[in-house]
Design a protein around this motif. Sequence first.
Motif, PDB file in Angstrom:
ATOM      1  N   UNK A   1       0.833  -1.205   0.000  1.00  0.00           N
ATOM      2  CA  UNK A   1       0.000   0.000   0.000  1.00  0.00           C
ATOM      3  C   UNK A   1       0.865   1.251   0.000  1.00  0.00           C
ATOM      4  N   UNK A   2       0.341   2.326  -0.557  1.00  0.00           N
ATOM      5  CA  UNK A   2       1.073   3.590  -0.580  1.00  0.00           C
ATOM      6  C   UNK A   2       1.265   4.107   0.843  1.00  0.00           C
ATOM      7  N   UNK A   3       0.232   3.953   1.662  1.00  0.00           N
ATOM      8  CA  UNK A   3       0.324   4.313   3.076  1.00  0.00           C
ATOM      9  C   UNK A   3      -0.716   3.510   3.844  1.00  0.00           C
ATOM     10  N   UNK A   4      -0.591   3.480   5.155  1.00  0.00           N
ATOM     11  CA  UNK A   4      -1.561   2.782   5.994  1.00  0.00           C
ATOM     12  C   UNK A   4      -1.802   3.593   7.261  1.00  0.00           C
ATOM     13  N   UNK A   5      -2.909   3.315   7.905  1.00  0.00           N
ATOM     14  CA  UNK A   5      -3.245   3.991   9.162  1.00  0.00           C
ATOM     15  C   UNK A   5      -3.162   2.974  10.293  1.00  0.00           C
ATOM     16  N   UNK A   6      -2.397   3.258  11.334  1.00  0.00           N
ATOM     17  CA  UNK A   6      -2.261   2.301  12.452  1.00  0.00           C
ATOM     18  C   UNK A   6      -3.512   2.266  13.326  1.00  0.00           C
ATOM     19  N   UNK A   7      -4.566   1.648  12.799  1.00  0.00           N
ATOM     20  CA  UNK A   7      -5.833   1.570  13.516  1.00  0.00           C
ATOM     21  C   UNK A   7      -5.967   0.193  14.159  1.00  0.00           C
ATOM     22  N   UNK A   8      -5.784   0.138  15.462  1.00  0.00           N
ATOM     23  CA  UNK A   8      -5.883  -1.125  16.190  1.00  0.00           C
ATOM     24  C   UNK A   8      -7.251  -1.242  16.861  1.00  0.00           C
TER      25      UNK A   8
END
Length: 403
Positions: free
Chosen positions: A124-131
């Motif tokens: 992925x180009x970027x990701x969000x650290x959503x836990x």
Amino acid sequence: MAEEKKKKKIGLVPKLIMGIIVGIIIGTYCPAPVIQVLVTISGLFSSFLSFVIPFIIIGFVTAGIADLATGAGKLLGITTGIAYGSTLVAGTIAFIVASTLFPKFINAEVASQIGDPSAGQLSAIFSIPLEPMIDVTAAIVFAFMMGLGISSLRNKGKGDVLYKFFNDFQDIVTATLSTVIIPLLPLYIAGTFANIAYAGQVWSILGVFWKVFVTVIPLHFIYLIGQFSFAGAIGKKNPFTMLKNQVPGYLTAIGTQSSAATIPVNVECAEKNGVSKQIREFVVPLCATIHLSGSMISITCFTTAVLMMNNMPHGFNVLFPYIAMLGIAMVAAPGAPGGAIMSALPFLPMVGIPSEGGLASLMIALYLTQDSFGTACNVSGDNAIAVIVDRINDKLFKNKKEA
């Protein structure tokens, strides 16, 4: 005119199939930057879905148990035990069938051609650290504790505030599913298959999995015949008459892909089978949440296939602890299409499959395409359990049956 337009809407399963086709085309013919955009969107959606899963468990399971009637504790234990036992038996049978049939078309040569689907894929180009705010197991324990507690309080004339709170919470989760998750599922599937196609493995993988599908669907029917035969023997009813009465419930589940939406029809099927009002209105909604034999058959077969495709250990000692854990974890499944496989993700490492990556994405995508059949098997089996529980209730607790 408005009603006619609604009838012409494309169902979820056709949209998922379209997502697979579009994903394969994009992954095969589009440049890498275009594929990466789709992969990024798919990854963000996956993170959000993982975040929502514990809330699905809490919202649906707590409200379902809280609705139980007075003195339901013993019946809850009996029904839960039967449902869990049925799910374990389904998973065990699926493993035996998969271990017997799959080696005929998944051999070392096929495994070497496929390898790890994540190899050669784009990131992925970027990701969000959503836990997730709470893990799946904790959510299950919390849901059962609160559901039983609220049910007990309501029997004493208390707990109305908590009862309303969790019903409102369930409405919020349902709105999230219907307005965000379900509409975006085809896009998620497209991203998964675009990446697999880019890696050049999609046709080899699909060449194996269509044979797995051909095994899974008939196995659902065979298990249903076994369930109703067993229930018929205990309840002294004709199993084939009960199966005939179950057809409307089965078809409703196929069409809606939702255990919850099938409950009203399933209750009517239970009535035709002669199940008392008290039991059918208790067992059918409860088992819609906790009995997932069809989903277990599907996931066990898919997991075994993926392990074989990657030359990983796939013996009974590897799969049974996984099956036993999924029997508990999948109580979240009725909350969303594909909820069973999403609930299974945290436990994939038990058999050596990472919770994230190509193998997990592959299982999610392929499971979703047949999810309606698994759901139909789940809810149909609920009525076999209703017949058994009705007989137990009549004999052990001597409750008077209502018309």
